[in-house]
Design a protein around this motif. Structure first.
Motif, short mmCIF file in Angstrom:
data_model
loop_
_atom_site.label_atom_id
_atom_site.label_comp_id
_atom_site.label_asym_id
_atom_site.label_seq_id
_atom_site.Cartn_x
_atom_site.Cartn_y
_atom_site.Cartn_z
N GLU A 10 0.83 -1.21 0.00
CA GLU A 10 0.00 0.00 0.00
C GLU A 10 0.86 1.26 0.00
O GLU A 10 0.53 2.25 -0.68
N LEU A 11 1.97 1.25 0.71
CA LEU A 11 2.85 2.42 0.73
C LEU A 11 3.55 2.59 -0.62
O LEU A 11 3.76 3.73 -1.07
N ALA A 12 3.91 1.48 -1.26
CA ALA A 12 4.52 1.57 -2.59
C ALA A 12 3.53 2.17 -3.60
O ALA A 12 3.91 2.99 -4.44
N GLN A 13 2.26 1.77 -3.51
CA GLN A 13 1.24 2.34 -4.39
C GLN A 13 1.05 3.83 -4.10
O GLN A 13 0.88 4.63 -5.03
N LEU A 14 1.11 4.22 -2.84
CA LEU A 14 0.98 5.63 -2.48
C LEU A 14 2.13 6.44 -3.07
O LEU A 14 1.92 7.56 -3.58
N ASP A 15 3.35 5.89 -3.04
CA ASP A 15 4.49 6.57 -3.65
C ASP A 15 4.30 6.74 -5.14
O ASP A 15 4.60 7.81 -5.71
N ARG A 16 3.78 5.71 -5.79
CA ARG A 16 3.56 5.80 -7.24
C ARG A 16 2.50 6.85 -7.56
O ARG A 16 2.65 7.63 -8.51
N VAL A 54 -0.84 1.72 8.22
CA VAL A 54 -0.09 1.24 9.38
C VAL A 54 -1.00 1.13 10.59
O VAL A 54 -1.07 0.09 11.26
N GLN A 55 -1.73 2.22 10.88
CA GLN A 55 -2.58 2.20 12.05
C GLN A 55 -3.78 1.26 11.88
O GLN A 55 -4.22 0.63 12.84
N ALA A 77 0.45 11.76 6.28
CA ALA A 77 -0.71 11.36 7.06
C ALA A 77 -1.43 10.19 6.40
O ALA A 77 -1.88 9.25 7.07
N LEU A 78 -1.52 10.23 5.05
CA LEU A 78 -2.13 9.11 4.33
C LEU A 78 -1.33 7.82 4.53
O LEU A 78 -1.89 6.73 4.58
#
Length: 270
Positions: free
Chosen positions: A231-237, A260-261, A254-255
C-alpha cells in the motif's frame, strides 16, 4: 572446608505464556535449590508456616516485575530424589506486562536469580574487604510462547562479563513464535578487597543492566507488513504520477499512516 566456588546453588526456570496479546500472560516459575542451599530451604520450611515462605517467594517476584504480579494458586514444594535438591514452584498472572511504545510492543524479562546472586550493598567507599557468602553457580532460563509469529525474523544476542570476582554469560534469542533466554552466574572469589570495591561495584551495575532483557516486536503480523509495504509503494507511485498533486507532503505522510494504524488495530495485538 571444601571450596564452594564450583557448587551448583540455584537453578531457575520460567515460562511466560501469551494465549492472546490482549490478555495478561501467565508466568510459570520454579527455583531449585541444591546442596547447602537446599538445607537452608528445608530448615525454613520446617521452622516457618508455608504461608510465610510463600510470602517471601511472591515478594521476590513482585520486586523483579515492578509489583505487577498476581498470584495463581499456592506454593508447591518438591524434593528431588538423589539430587539433594528442593524445588519451589508457583504460577502468576502478569498484569500490564506488554507495553506499546513507539509503534512497537515491548516487555522486560528480569533474570532475578542471577541478579540476587550478584547483588552487593551499595556502599562506597569501603575500608575493609567484603566477604562473599553466596559463592557458587547460579543458572536461569526463561522461555516465552506467543500465540502467533511475533518476530519477523530470528534474532540472537549474547552478553559476557569476566573478571576476577565473577562471570556472567547470557544468551537471548527468538524465532517465529518463541523467545529463549539463558544465563549463568559464577561467583569466583570469597571476598572483594577494599581496593577493588569501586571497580567491582561498577561492573555489577553494568551487568545488572544486561540482566533485564528487553523484548521488542511489531504490533502487526508478518503478513500485514507485506500488505503495508504494498500500500505504501502504491501511495508513492500515485504521488510521483501526480495523482495526489493537490496534497501537501504533510497530507501524504498522514495518508501513509492510515494503512499502518489500520493494520495495528486489525492485528489483534493491541
Amino acid at each position: 572446608m571444601p571450596s564452594a566456588l564450583n557448587e551448583l546453588r540455584v537453578v531457575a526456570q520460567s515460562t511466560v505464556n501469551f494465549k492472546r496479546y490482549v490478555e495478561d500472560p501467565t508466568l510459570d516459575t520454579s527455583l531449585t535449590y541444591y546442596g547447602e542451599y537446599a538445607e537452608y530451604m528445608r530448615n525454613a520450611l520446617a521452622t516457618n508456616p508455608i504461608e510465610e515462605v510463600e510470602k517471601d517467594f511472591v515478594g521476590d517476584f513482585a520486586r523483579a516485575y515492578n509489583n505487577n504480579v498476581a498470584q495463581i494458586g499456592g506454593l508447591q514444594v518438591q524434593e528431588l530424589d538423589n539430587q539433594n535438591a528442593v524445588k519451589l514452584s508457583m504460577r502468576f498472572r502478569l498484569p500490564d506486562f506488554l507495553r506499546f511504545e513507539k509503534k512497537l510492543l515491548t516487555f522486560d524479562l528480569p533474570m532475578m536469580t542471577l541478579m540476587q546472586g550478584l547483588r552487593v550493598p551499595n556502599q562506597a567507599p569501603r575500608t575493609l574487604p567484603l566477604r562473599i557468602y553466596n559463592q557458587g553457580i547460579y543458572r536461569e532460563t526463561i522461555d516465552v510462547a506467543f500465540p502467533d509469529e511475533a518476530f519477523l525474523k530470528p534474532f540472537s544476542n549474547r552478553f559476557d562479563e569476566r573478571n576476577t570476582h565473577f562471570e556472567v554469560h547470557e544468551k537471548l534469542g527468538g524465532e517465529a513464535d518463541t523467545a529463549h533466554f539463558t544465563g549463568e552466574l559464577r561467583m569466583l572469589t570469597t571476598q572483594i578487597p577494599a581496593a577493588d570495591w569501586q571497580p567491582h561495584l561498577q561492573r555489577v551495575q553494568k551487568t545488572f543492566t544486561q540482566l533485564s532483557g528487553n523484548v521488542v516486536f511489531p504490533a502487526v503480523t508478518a503478513r500485514q507488513v507485506e500488505q503495508i509495504r504494498a500500500e505504501l509503494a502504491q501511495l508513492d507511485r500515485d504521488y510521483d504520477n501526480g495523482k495526489l498533486k493537490n496534497h501537501t507532503e504533510v497530507q501524504v505522510r498522514a495518508l501513509a499512516e492510515v494503512p499502518v494504524q489500520t493494520a495495528q488495530l486489525d492485528g489483534g495485538r493491541l
